[in-house]
Design a protein around this motif. Sequence first.
Motif, PDB file in Angstrom:
ATOM      1  N   GLY A   1      14.362  17.108 -10.239  1.00 13.21           N
ATOM      2  CA  GLY A   1      13.480  16.360  -9.347  1.00 13.21           C
ATOM      3  C   GLY A   1      12.920  15.086  -9.929  1.00 13.21           C
ATOM      4  O   GLY A   1      12.403  14.248  -9.188  1.00 13.21           O
ATOM      5  N   GLY A   2      12.998  14.923 -11.244  1.00 11.35           N
ATOM      6  CA  GLY A   2      12.447  13.725 -11.866  1.00 11.35           C
ATOM      7  C   GLY A   2      13.131  12.448 -11.402  1.00 11.35           C
ATOM      8  O   GLY A   2      12.472  11.410 -11.232  1.00 11.35           O
ATOM      9  N   LYS A   3      14.427  12.512 -11.212  1.00 12.62           N
ATOM     10  CA  LYS A   3      15.178  11.335 -10.759  1.00 12.62           C
ATOM     11  C   LYS A   3      14.618  10.828  -9.434  1.00 12.62           C
ATOM     12  O   LYS A   3      14.377   9.617  -9.266  1.00 12.62           O
ATOM     13  CB  LYS A   3      16.662  11.677 -10.607  1.00 12.62           C
ATOM     14  CG  LYS A   3      17.533  10.544 -10.070  1.00 12.62           C
ATOM     15  CD  LYS A   3      18.993  10.989  -9.997  1.00 12.62           C
ATOM     16  CE  LYS A   3      19.889   9.865  -9.479  1.00 12.62           C
ATOM     17  NZ  LYS A   3      19.615   9.561  -8.046  1.00 12.62           N
ATOM     18  N   GLU A   4      14.392  11.748  -8.500  1.00 12.20           N
ATOM     19  CA  GLU A   4      13.856  11.369  -7.190  1.00 12.20           C
ATOM     20  C   GLU A   4      12.423  10.849  -7.301  1.00 12.20           C
ATOM     21  O   GLU A   4      12.025   9.935  -6.562  1.00 12.20           O
ATOM     22  CB  GLU A   4      13.911  12.567  -6.238  1.00 12.20           C
ATOM     23  CG  GLU A   4      15.312  12.966  -5.803  1.00 12.20           C
ATOM     24  CD  GLU A   4      16.108  13.688  -6.879  1.00 12.20           C
ATOM     25  OE1 GLU A   4      17.339  13.792  -6.731  1.00 12.20           O
ATOM     26  OE2 GLU A   4      15.487  14.161  -7.867  1.00 12.20           O
ATOM     27  N   THR A   5      11.658  11.416  -8.225  1.00  4.98           N
ATOM     28  CA  THR A   5      10.287  10.946  -8.409  1.00  4.98           C
ATOM     29  C   THR A   5      10.270   9.526  -8.950  1.00  4.98           C
ATOM     30  O   THR A   5       9.504   8.674  -8.474  1.00  4.98           O
ATOM     31  CB  THR A   5       9.525  11.889  -9.353  1.00  4.98           C
ATOM     32  OG1 THR A   5       9.379  13.164  -8.714  1.00  4.98           O
ATOM     33  CG2 THR A   5       8.147  11.341  -9.696  1.00  4.98           C
ATOM     34  N   ILE A   6      11.103   9.249  -9.945  1.00  9.03           N
ATOM     35  CA  ILE A   6      11.185   7.892 -10.487  1.00  9.03           C
ATOM     36  C   ILE A   6      11.558   6.906  -9.389  1.00  9.03           C
ATOM     37  O   ILE A   6      10.955   5.824  -9.258  1.00  9.03           O
ATOM     38  CB  ILE A   6      12.208   7.842 -11.645  1.00  9.03           C
ATOM     39  CG1 ILE A   6      11.667   8.632 -12.845  1.00  9.03           C
ATOM     40  CG2 ILE A   6      12.502   6.398 -12.048  1.00  9.03           C
ATOM     41  CD1 ILE A   6      12.672   8.819 -13.968  1.00  9.03           C
ATOM     42  N   GLU A   7      12.526   7.278  -8.565  1.00  5.40           N
ATOM     43  CA  GLU A   7      12.946   6.388  -7.475  1.00  5.40           C
ATOM     44  C   GLU A   7      11.835   6.180  -6.455  1.00  5.40           C
ATOM     45  O   GLU A   7      11.725   5.100  -5.863  1.00  5.40           O
ATOM     46  CB  GLU A   7      14.183   6.968  -6.792  1.00  5.40           C
ATOM     47  CG  GLU A   7      15.432   6.930  -7.673  1.00  5.40           C
ATOM     48  CD  GLU A   7      16.603   7.685  -7.068  1.00  5.40           C
ATOM     49  OE1 GLU A   7      16.399   8.396  -6.045  1.00  5.40           O
ATOM     50  OE2 GLU A   7      17.715   7.579  -7.625  1.00  5.40           O
ATOM     51  N   SER A   8      10.985   7.182  -6.254  1.00  8.40           N
ATOM     52  CA  SER A   8       9.906   7.055  -5.274  1.00  8.40           C
ATOM     53  C   SER A   8       8.865   6.024  -5.689  1.00  8.40           C
ATOM     54  O   SER A   8       8.093   5.542  -4.849  1.00  8.40           O
ATOM     55  CB  SER A   8       9.226   8.409  -5.049  1.00  8.40           C
ATOM     56  OG  SER A   8       8.372   8.767  -6.131  1.00  8.40           O
ATOM     57  N   TYR A   9       8.854   5.684  -6.986  1.00  7.07           N
ATOM     58  CA  TYR A   9       7.890   4.687  -7.475  1.00  7.07           C
ATOM     59  C   TYR A   9       8.398   3.258  -7.330  1.00  7.07           C
ATOM     60  O   TYR A   9       7.685   2.313  -7.696  1.00  7.07           O
ATOM     61  CB  TYR A   9       7.516   4.982  -8.926  1.00  7.07           C
ATOM     62  CG  TYR A   9       6.371   5.964  -9.036  1.00  7.07           C
ATOM     63  CD1 TYR A   9       5.045   5.530  -8.936  1.00  7.07           C
ATOM     64  CD2 TYR A   9       6.598   7.326  -9.200  1.00  7.07           C
ATOM     65  CE1 TYR A   9       3.993   6.415  -9.011  1.00  7.07           C
ATOM     66  CE2 TYR A   9       5.558   8.234  -9.277  1.00  7.07           C
ATOM     67  CZ  TYR A   9       4.254   7.768  -9.181  1.00  7.07           C
ATOM     68  OH  TYR A   9       3.202   8.649  -9.246  1.00  7.07           O
ATOM     69  N   ASN A  10       9.586   3.070  -6.814  1.00  9.00           N
ATOM     70  CA  ASN A  10      10.060   1.710  -6.533  1.00  9.00           C
ATOM     71  C   ASN A  10       9.108   1.046  -5.544  1.00  9.00           C
ATOM     72  O   ASN A  10       8.790   1.613  -4.497  1.00  9.00           O
ATOM     73  CB  ASN A  10      11.473   1.747  -5.951  1.00  9.00           C
ATOM     74  CG  ASN A  10      12.512   2.164  -6.970  1.00  9.00           C
ATOM     75  OD1 ASN A  10      12.294   2.036  -8.173  1.00  9.00           O
ATOM     76  ND2 ASN A  10      13.640   2.676  -6.509  1.00  9.00           N
ATOM     77  N   GLY A  11       8.644  -0.132  -5.886  1.00 11.54           N
ATOM     78  CA  GLY A  11       7.703  -0.836  -5.022  1.00 11.54           C
ATOM     79  C   GLY A  11       6.247  -0.610  -5.377  1.00 11.54           C
ATOM     80  O   GLY A  11       5.368  -1.301  -4.847  1.00 11.54           O
ATOM     81  N   PHE A  12       5.970   0.342  -6.261  1.00  6.07           N
ATOM     82  CA  PHE A  12       4.595   0.559  -6.710  1.00  6.07           C
ATOM     83  C   PHE A  12       4.310  -0.365  -7.891  1.00  6.07           C
ATOM     84  O   PHE A  12       5.130  -0.500  -8.806  1.00  6.07           O
ATOM     85  CB  PHE A  12       4.382   2.020  -7.126  1.00  6.07           C
ATOM     86  CG  PHE A  12       4.097   2.943  -5.977  1.00  6.07           C
ATOM     87  CD1 PHE A  12       2.832   3.471  -5.789  1.00  6.07           C
ATOM     88  CD2 PHE A  12       5.097   3.275  -5.061  1.00  6.07           C
ATOM     89  CE1 PHE A  12       2.560   4.327  -4.732  1.00  6.07           C
ATOM     90  CE2 PHE A  12       4.842   4.121  -4.001  1.00  6.07           C
ATOM     91  CZ  PHE A  12       3.573   4.645  -3.830  1.00  6.07           C
ATOM     92  N   SER A  13       3.154  -0.978  -7.876  1.00  2.55           N
ATOM     93  CA  SER A  13       2.783  -1.907  -8.942  1.00  2.55           C
ATOM     94  C   SER A  13       2.420  -1.148 -10.208  1.00  2.55           C
ATOM     95  O   SER A  13       2.164   0.061 -10.191  1.00  2.55           O
ATOM     96  CB  SER A  13       1.598  -2.762  -8.503  1.00  2.55           C
ATOM     97  OG  SER A  13       0.425  -1.960  -8.385  1.00  2.55           O
ATOM     98  N   GLU A  14       2.364  -1.871 -11.326  1.00  2.00           N
ATOM     99  CA  GLU A  14       1.952  -1.254 -12.584  1.00  2.00           C
ATOM    100  C   GLU A  14       0.529  -0.736 -12.491  1.00  2.00           C
ATOM    101  O   GLU A  14       0.196   0.307 -13.072  1.00  2.00           O
ATOM    102  CB  GLU A  14       2.086  -2.258 -13.730  1.00  2.00           C
ATOM    103  CG  GLU A  14       3.518  -2.571 -14.111  1.00  2.00           C
ATOM    104  CD  GLU A  14       4.300  -1.317 -14.483  1.00  2.00           C
ATOM    105  OE1 GLU A  14       3.768  -0.507 -15.281  1.00  2.00           O
ATOM    106  OE2 GLU A  14       5.420  -1.127 -13.970  1.00  2.00           O
ATOM    107  N   GLU A  15      -0.312  -1.437 -11.759  1.00  2.00           N
ATOM    108  CA  GLU A  15      -1.699  -1.004 -11.594  1.00  2.00           C
ATOM    109  C   GLU A  15      -1.756   0.318 -10.816  1.00  2.00           C
ATOM    110  O   GLU A  15      -2.538   1.215 -11.160  1.00  2.00           O
ATOM    111  CB  GLU A  15      -2.510  -2.077 -10.871  1.00  2.00           C
ATOM    112  CG  GLU A  15      -4.013  -1.874 -10.956  1.00  2.00           C
ATOM    113  CD  GLU A  15      -4.531  -1.815 -12.388  1.00  2.00           C
ATOM    114  OE1 GLU A  15      -5.396  -0.946 -12.650  1.00  2.00           O
ATOM    115  OE2 GLU A  15      -4.070  -2.604 -13.227  1.00  2.00           O
TER     116      GLU A  15
END
Length: 242
Positions: free
Chosen positions: A88-102
């Motif tokens: 599930g980690g792969k999908e979680t990493i992809e879900s953060y696309n578009g989220f800022s560093e903040e």
Amino acid sequence: MRTLAVGDIHGGLKALTQVLDRAQIAGEDKLIFLGDYVDGWSESAQVIQYLMELSKTNECIFIKGNHDVWCEEWLMQGLVNEVWYMHGGKETIESYNGFSEEQKKAHCRFFEDMPLYHVDDEKRLFVHAGFTSMHGVEREFDIRGFYFDRTLWEMALTMDRRIKKDSKFYPNRLKHYNEIYIGHTPTLNYHKYQPMNAINVWNVDTGAAFTGRLSVMDIKTKEVFQSDTLPMLYPNEMGRNK
């Protein structure tokens, strides 16, 4: 005021919003989440964002699960646990696309602040997986048990219900708490689709990571609310591998 225990979400934001709507959550309701908010379906980051907003309107306790530990390590240090990535980690990493560093830092702080367990005024314990100490959670030797242990649930399942709490055969680690609420081990493993009860332990993980539903339980009345099955809500996705 109701106190509601919420099972493992695993990135299923659609299931989360649906089941909270079906439970008709009000501002005075207290919500205790049993961990594993991420990994599985495609909206893990969105689940975290939603929960952060929900905590502004409701009293919420967010117990930390093993998948949350792995996600926190990635957000904090960039560490990608190989087991996590495959589960599930792969999908979680992809879900953060578009989220800022903040935003990622805010989510990291959210994970950091999660307790490993919660005991309320009525001696009810809420923990993601379990614990092994006969003296209770306060004296657990290895904290990883809080989010990995399955022996508590396995032991409860094998116990004869006729054994009373004052019996010498009643396990000492169960005597400390009137009730124990856990997630981590899907009830689907036992071909059950509702939360399961064994002695004083309630398992609220009804397999939302896989083909099951997300469950919410009123811990006073034991009324259960459920989402649709996750594959119905995410028909173009596979969910998490075991």
